[in-house]
Design a protein around this motif. Structure first.
Motif, PDB file in Angstrom:
ATOM      1  N   ALA A 156      -6.019  -9.058   1.456  1.00  0.00           N
ATOM      2  CA  ALA A 156      -4.704  -9.468   1.948  1.00  0.00           C
ATOM      3  C   ALA A 156      -3.792  -8.249   2.095  1.00  0.00           C
ATOM      4  N   THR A 157      -2.596  -8.291   1.547  1.00  0.00           N
ATOM      5  CA  THR A 157      -1.614  -7.246   1.832  1.00  0.00           C
ATOM      6  C   THR A 157      -1.242  -6.355   0.654  1.00  0.00           C
ATOM      7  N   HIS A 158      -1.453  -6.776  -0.574  1.00  0.00           N
ATOM      8  CA  HIS A 158      -0.988  -6.014  -1.731  1.00  0.00           C
ATOM      9  C   HIS A 158      -2.113  -5.197  -2.367  1.00  0.00           C
ATOM     10  N   GLN A 159      -1.724  -4.118  -3.069  1.00  0.00           N
ATOM     11  CA  GLN A 159      -2.713  -3.230  -3.685  1.00  0.00           C
ATOM     12  C   GLN A 159      -3.562  -3.974  -4.708  1.00  0.00           C
ATOM     13  N   CYS A 160      -4.857  -3.733  -4.653  1.00  0.00           N
ATOM     14  CA  CYS A 160      -5.785  -4.284  -5.636  1.00  0.00           C
ATOM     15  C   CYS A 160      -6.618  -3.143  -6.234  1.00  0.00           C
ATOM     16  N   VAL A 161      -7.263  -2.346  -5.368  1.00  0.00           N
ATOM     17  CA  VAL A 161      -7.964  -1.126  -5.767  1.00  0.00           C
ATOM     18  C   VAL A 161      -7.412  -0.010  -4.894  1.00  0.00           C
ATOM     19  N   PRO A 210       0.795  -1.237   0.000  1.00  0.00           N
ATOM     20  CA  PRO A 210       0.000   0.000   0.000  1.00  0.00           C
ATOM     21  C   PRO A 210       0.826   1.285   0.000  1.00  0.00           C
ATOM     22  N   THR A 211       2.068   1.227   0.458  1.00  0.00           N
ATOM     23  CA  THR A 211       2.905   2.431   0.480  1.00  0.00           C
ATOM     24  C   THR A 211       3.856   2.514  -0.711  1.00  0.00           C
ATOM     25  N   ASP A 212       3.751   1.586  -1.661  1.00  0.00           N
ATOM     26  CA  ASP A 212       4.597   1.589  -2.852  1.00  0.00           C
ATOM     27  C   ASP A 212       4.024   2.509  -3.921  1.00  0.00           C
ATOM     28  N   ALA A 213       4.918   3.134  -4.681  1.00  0.00           N
ATOM     29  CA  ALA A 213       4.497   3.939  -5.828  1.00  0.00           C
ATOM     30  C   ALA A 213       3.943   3.005  -6.907  1.00  0.00           C
ATOM     31  N   GLN A 270       3.523   7.815  -8.149  1.00  0.00           N
ATOM     32  CA  GLN A 270       2.365   8.198  -7.331  1.00  0.00           C
ATOM     33  C   GLN A 270       2.042   7.113  -6.305  1.00  0.00           C
ATOM     34  N   ILE A 271       1.980   7.521  -5.044  1.00  0.00           N
ATOM     35  CA  ILE A 271       1.623   6.622  -3.948  1.00  0.00           C
ATOM     36  C   ILE A 271       0.152   6.846  -3.638  1.00  0.00           C
ATOM     37  N   PRO A 272      -0.637   5.779  -3.530  1.00  0.00           N
ATOM     38  CA  PRO A 272      -2.074   5.957  -3.309  1.00  0.00           C
ATOM     39  C   PRO A 272      -2.390   6.628  -1.978  1.00  0.00           C
ATOM     40  N   GLN A 273      -3.477   7.384  -1.952  1.00  0.00           N
ATOM     41  CA  GLN A 273      -3.961   8.008  -0.728  1.00  0.00           C
ATOM     42  C   GLN A 273      -4.629   6.964   0.163  1.00  0.00           C
ATOM     43  N   VAL A 274      -5.353   6.032  -0.446  1.00  0.00           N
ATOM     44  CA  VAL A 274      -6.028   4.949   0.269  1.00  0.00           C
ATOM     45  C   VAL A 274      -5.954   3.668  -0.561  1.00  0.00           C
ATOM     46  N   THR A 275      -5.917   2.543   0.143  1.00  0.00           N
ATOM     47  CA  THR A 275      -5.929   1.228  -0.517  1.00  0.00           C
ATOM     48  C   THR A 275      -6.928   0.344   0.225  1.00  0.00           C
TER      49      THR A 275
END
Length: 107
Positions: free
Chosen positions: A73-78, A46-49, A97-102
């Motif tokens: 789980a742990t990795h970005q999906c939406v 979630p904190t990855d660009a 760009q790092i997401p604001q929310v995941t």
């Protein structure tokens, strides 16, 4: 003398009236609208660009769209991005760009 008495009386009435008014309550939480993207990279935290090549625009709104492949789980999906992170063609402005929310994640 009358002006001073009238002024003091006006202040006293104003103070007395304000003691009996009900304070207005404000909403405790404002909803933020994000630009939502489906992330196809298999293992972005979630904190990855997010690289532009793995982000597919889903729409804009205050709640995330649901994706069937997301399993919390742990990795970005939406992921949600602010409007400043997205260009007018609804693509991320660059690959950093790092997401604001995941809100939705996957394994």
């Amino acid at each position: 003398m009358k002006r001073k008495v009238l002024g003091i009386a006006a202040i006293a009435i104003a103070i007395a009236a304000s003691a009996f008014t009900v304070p207005t309550t404000k909403a405790s939480r404002t909803l933020t609208s994000y630009k939502w993207f489906s992330i196809s990279a298999p293992s972005l935290n979630p904190t990855d660009a997010v690289p532009r090549s793995v982000a597919t625009y889903l729409g804009e709104g205050t709640t995330a769209p649901t994706e069937p492949d997301c399993d919390a789980a742990t990795h970005q999906c939406v992921s949600g991005f602010s409007s400043g992170q997205v260009n007018s063609s609804n693509q991320l402005i660059n690959d950093s760009q790092i997401p604001q929310v995941t809100p939705e994640r996957k394994m």
